[in-house]
Design a protein around this motif. Sequence first.
Motif, mmCIF file in Angstrom:
data_model
loop_
_atom_site.group_PDB
_atom_site.id
_atom_site.type_symbol
_atom_site.label_atom_id
_atom_site.label_comp_id
_atom_site.label_asym_id
_atom_site.label_seq_id
_atom_site.Cartn_x
_atom_site.Cartn_y
_atom_site.Cartn_z
ATOM 1 N N ILE A 161 -2.080 22.083 -0.492
ATOM 2 C CA ILE A 161 -2.856 21.243 -1.413
ATOM 3 C C ILE A 161 -1.977 20.118 -1.973
ATOM 4 O O ILE A 161 -2.398 18.950 -2.029
ATOM 5 N N VAL A 162 -0.756 20.475 -2.382
ATOM 6 C CA VAL A 162 0.168 19.479 -2.931
ATOM 7 C C VAL A 162 0.488 18.416 -1.887
ATOM 8 O O VAL A 162 0.541 17.215 -2.186
ATOM 9 N N GLU A 163 0.708 18.835 -0.640
ATOM 10 C CA GLU A 163 1.009 17.887 0.447
ATOM 11 C C GLU A 163 -0.112 16.873 0.612
ATOM 12 O O GLU A 163 0.132 15.671 0.759
ATOM 13 N N ASN A 164 -1.352 17.349 0.610
ATOM 14 C CA ASN A 164 -2.495 16.452 0.811
ATOM 15 C C ASN A 164 -2.638 15.453 -0.339
ATOM 16 O O ASN A 164 -2.887 14.261 -0.108
ATOM 17 N N LEU A 165 -2.495 15.938 -1.563
ATOM 18 C CA LEU A 165 -2.585 15.043 -2.721
ATOM 19 C C LEU A 165 -1.454 14.020 -2.703
ATOM 20 O O LEU A 165 -1.670 12.828 -2.970
ATOM 21 N N GLN A 166 -0.255 14.484 -2.395
ATOM 22 C CA GLN A 166 0.897 13.581 -2.351
ATOM 23 C C GLN A 166 0.728 12.532 -1.251
ATOM 24 O O GLN A 166 0.988 11.349 -1.459
ATOM 25 N N MET A 167 0.271 12.974 -0.090
ATOM 26 C CA MET A 167 0.076 12.048 1.033
ATOM 27 C C MET A 167 -0.957 10.993 0.686
ATOM 28 O O MET A 167 -0.790 9.804 1.019
ATOM 29 N N LEU A 168 -2.027 11.400 0.026
ATOM 30 C CA LEU A 168 -3.077 10.460 -0.370
ATOM 31 C C LEU A 168 -2.517 9.388 -1.299
ATOM 32 O O LEU A 168 -2.794 8.187 -1.127
ATOM 33 N N LEU A 169 -1.715 9.789 -2.263
ATOM 34 C CA LEU A 169 -1.128 8.843 -3.214
ATOM 35 C C LEU A 169 -0.162 7.887 -2.520
ATOM 36 O O LEU A 169 -0.212 6.664 -2.730
ATOM 37 N N TYR A 170 0.713 8.416 -1.697
ATOM 38 C CA TYR A 170 1.707 7.558 -1.034
ATOM 39 C C TYR A 170 1.054 6.605 -0.038
ATOM 40 O O TYR A 170 1.493 5.460 0.110
ATOM 41 N N LEU A 171 0.026 7.061 0.650
ATOM 42 C CA LEU A 171 -0.687 6.155 1.556
ATOM 43 C C LEU A 171 -1.328 5.013 0.775
ATOM 44 O O LEU A 171 -1.281 3.849 1.204
ATOM 45 N N ALA A 172 -1.923 5.336 -0.368
ATOM 46 C CA ALA A 172 -2.558 4.305 -1.199
ATOM 47 C C ALA A 172 -1.530 3.290 -1.683
ATOM 48 O O ALA A 172 -1.747 2.067 -1.595
ATOM 49 N N PHE A 173 -0.392 3.770 -2.168
ATOM 50 C CA PHE A 173 0.662 2.869 -2.647
ATOM 51 C C PHE A 173 1.223 2.014 -1.506
ATOM 52 O O PHE A 173 1.503 0.823 -1.684
ATOM 53 N N THR A 174 1.384 2.621 -0.346
ATOM 54 C CA THR A 174 1.977 1.908 0.786
ATOM 55 C C THR A 174 1.040 0.853 1.333
ATOM 56 O O THR A 174 1.461 -0.266 1.660
ATOM 57 N N ILE A 175 -0.245 1.178 1.443
ATOM 58 C CA ILE A 175 -1.226 0.194 1.916
ATOM 59 C C ILE A 175 -1.323 -0.971 0.938
ATOM 60 O O ILE A 175 -1.420 -2.137 1.337
ATOM 61 N N GLN A 176 -1.297 -0.666 -0.344
ATOM 62 C CA GLN A 176 -1.300 -1.722 -1.362
ATOM 63 C C GLN A 176 -0.064 -2.610 -1.225
ATOM 64 O O GLN A 176 -0.164 -3.844 -1.293
ATOM 65 N N LEU A 177 1.080 -2.005 -1.010
ATOM 66 C CA LEU A 177 2.322 -2.755 -0.815
ATOM 67 C C LEU A 177 2.214 -3.697 0.374
ATOM 68 O O LEU A 177 2.636 -4.867 0.316
ATOM 69 N N TYR A 178 1.622 -3.222 1.459
ATOM 70 C CA TYR A 178 1.457 -4.030 2.670
ATOM 71 C C TYR A 178 0.554 -5.237 2.420
ATOM 72 O O TYR A 178 0.894 -6.372 2.802
ATOM 73 N N TYR A 179 -0.590 -5.032 1.772
ATOM 74 C CA TYR A 179 -1.531 -6.136 1.560
ATOM 75 C C TYR A 179 -0.979 -7.171 0.576
ATOM 76 O O TYR A 179 -1.197 -8.379 0.749
#
Length: 395
Positions: A161-179
Amino acid sequence: MLIPFPLEFPSFNIYSTPLLLLVLQAFVFAFLLLVRYFKKKYVSALILSVLIFITGYHRTTYTIGFMDWYDTYRNTKINYWLIALSLAIGPLLYFYVKSITTSNFRFKKKDFIHFAPVSLYVIYKISIFIYDASQPGFSDTQNGYLKVFLDEKYVGPLIGIVENLQMLLYLAFTIQLYYIYRKKIQQFFSNTYSLELNWIRNFLFIYSFLFLYSIFQGVIGSVITDLHWTQKWWYHFFTAVAIIYIGIKGYFTDTNKLNNLNFSVNVKENSATPQIELSEDVIKVKEKIEEFMENDKPFLNPDLNLTELSKMLKIPAPTLSDAINSGFDKNFNDFVNSYRVEAVQNMLQQGKQEQLSLLGIAYECGFNSKATFNRVFKKLTNTSPSQYAASLNNT
């Protein structure tokens, strides 16, 4: 006494063989990227190497499983050492993109806090092995007491559960960084670096797809019906194929170009609603820009950027950027490329295509790649360069 070698392992079948071949190749690219880091000191190469290695390492558990390791070695202890390092994937994704999009990126001490969860998890896994190994009868079983009644029963599901929540947050931050970075490039540079940016986009898309696929598979297995191990195989196959693509593209794409870009000043982004009336100061700057672009043709330099143009015009970069955005209702990239497209059209109207190819004309007018030329020309004229040239021949 000789112990007969078990013939059941390895079993090379339609499930194990593709995974084995793909995972081995992933390790090869992880090694090549590591060599690049030691030779050229590219931090991005080191991060991508670790990311590919961990992603491939996670497939190892299932690869040897499909090769009948667990059926052959009933008291194997390999489950203790094939530690899930998924808690490191999200931070590695984020820092890989950050290392590419941040000029002269270096890890800081505070950055390592992102890897504290995976470090603690590794210590925990080693600790339960030490405890279980000290218990009587451990050599006769596959999993000891803590592995069964603590790790598999409580800690494993919680970590998932922690892995999925963490992955969701980091993907969101990383995609935002890219755009955000892609928008900044359009405000500063006449070259959009589409090849390098497309690689980052594809990289993020792949990991996002794998994450969503794993969530979907988990929901199906938990809520609807238990999935057979052959049905779960597809996720591991897609992941193995993905890391080969990431290894190849990551190795051959020169992301160091983006790392060396310098955004030396802060500028406003192009407003979605253009100003109705321009101030006298903006009008004067706009006229000066137009005169300079038409007479001196700085757009012929494929590496022209906002800072260089501001020095040529002796206008502060923020003022210049604001004048382009409000006066021409374009970002810097579209503004410069509009002059390049016009120059290409003029050369085609003069019949230059008889001496030069379309790509040669594009290079003469300041474009630096065929893909960028075709995309920009069609965006600004609603027709491809070849169609435009053909229309001139028909008139």
